[in-house]
Design a protein around this motif. Structure first.
Motif, short mmCIF file in Angstrom:
data_model
loop_
_atom_site.label_atom_id
_atom_site.label_comp_id
_atom_site.label_asym_id
_atom_site.label_seq_id
_atom_site.Cartn_x
_atom_site.Cartn_y
_atom_site.Cartn_z
N THR A 46 0.83 -1.21 0.00
CA THR A 46 0.00 0.00 0.00
C THR A 46 0.86 1.26 0.00
O THR A 46 0.62 2.19 -0.77
N ASP A 116 -6.90 -2.97 -2.29
CA ASP A 116 -8.25 -2.63 -1.86
C ASP A 116 -8.89 -3.77 -1.08
O ASP A 116 -9.52 -3.56 -0.03
N SER A 118 -7.34 -6.10 0.58
CA SER A 118 -6.61 -6.40 1.82
C SER A 118 -7.16 -5.64 3.02
O SER A 118 -6.95 -6.05 4.17
N THR A 119 -7.88 -4.56 2.78
CA THR A 119 -8.46 -3.79 3.89
C THR A 119 -9.65 -4.49 4.53
O THR A 119 -10.02 -4.18 5.66
N SER A 120 -10.23 -5.46 3.80
CA SER A 120 -11.41 -6.14 4.33
C SER A 120 -11.22 -7.65 4.50
O SER A 120 -11.86 -8.26 5.36
#
Length: 214
Positions: A46, A116, A118-120
Motif C-alpha cells: 500500500t 483494496d 486487503s483492507t477487508s
C-alpha cells in the motif's frame, strides 16, 4: 526508411535502459518484506503502490511501445531479402508486444485490486495476489518463449542475408535459445535472458544507428 532505422535504433537503446533500470530497482531499492506477516506485506504494498505502479508501467507498457517500433524497423530492414523469416519473426514480435503490455496493465490493475481487498479480507487478498502474479509471470514476466523466438528468427534472418554484424546475430541465437528454454520455469534462465537482452538491445541499437541498410 533511414529515419525509421534511426528511430528503431533509439528504441532498442531504450529497451536496454529499461532492462537495466528494472534490475537496479529490484536488486538495490525494492525491499519487499518476504519474511514479515501478511498484514505487514500488504501495508508495504500500500505504501509503495505508486512507485511499483510506475515501475510496472515502465518495464512492461513503455517497454512494449518501444518494442513495437523496433519490430517494425527490423521488419522493414529485412523484409526484402528475407521476406518469409522477417514476416514470421514480426508475428512473434507483435505477439510479444501484446503480451508485455498486457502484463503491465494486469500487474497494475491487479495490484490496486489486491490492496483494496486487503483492507477487508487479507486471506482473499493473498489468493488474488498469487493469481495476479501467476498471470503476469505466465504472460511475460517469467516466460520468454515468444520473445526468444523473435530474437532467434531475427538472428537467423540476419545471418542469412548478411544484415548487421554477424557476432550480434550469434549472440542473438544464444539469447533466443535461452528465451525459448524459459518454458521450463527456472529463474536462472530468465536472468540469463534478461542480462543477455541488455547486451543484445544495446549492440543492436548502436548497429542500427551506425550501419546503413544493405
Amino acid at each position: 526508411m533511414n529515419n525509421l532505422q534511426k528511430i528503431g535504433g533509439i528504441a532498442a537503446l531504450f529497451e536496454a535502459a529499461i532492462y537495466i533500470a528494472a534490475f537496479v530497482f529490484f536488486g538495490a531499492f525494492w525491499d519487499y518484506p518476504s519474511s514479515a506477516g501478511d498484514a505487514q506485506k500488504f501495508i508495504f504494498l500500500t505504501n509503495n503502490q505508486l512507485i511499483l505502479s510506475i515501475v510496472n508501467l515502465t518495464m512492461y507498457v513503455v517497454f512494449g511501445l518501444f518494442l513495437a517500433i523496433l519490430v517494425l524497423a527490423l521488419h522493414q530492414r529485412m523484409k526484402t531479402k528475407a521476406p518469409a523469416l522477417s514476416q514470421l519473426a514480426s508475428v512473434f514480435g507483435i505477439i510479444w508486444v501484446g503480451l508485455v503490455i498486457a502484463s503491465g496493465m494486469i500487474a497494475n490493475i491487479g495490484l490496486a485490486a489486491v490492496i483494496d481487498l486487503s483492507t477487508s479480507n487479507i486471506e482473499q487478498a493473498k489468493t488474488l495476489l498469487v493469481v495476479v502474479n501467476t498471470i503476469v509471470e505466465g504472460l511475460g514476466g517469467g516466460n520468454e518463449v515468444v520473445g526468444g523466438l523473435w530474437v532467434l528468427l531475427l538472428s537467423i534472418a540476419g545471418l542469412k542475408i548478411n544484415e548487421l554484424p554477424k557476432l550480434l546475430h550469434y549472440l542473438g541465437l544464444f539469447i533466443g535459445s535461452v528465451g525459448i528454454l524459459t518454458i521450463y520455469p527456472a529463474e536462472i534462465l530468465t536472468e540469463i535472458f534478461g542480462l543477455g537482452q541488455i547486451i543484445w538491445f544495446s549492440w543492436l541499437g548502436v548497429a542500427m544507428l551506425k550501419t546503413p541498410q544493405n
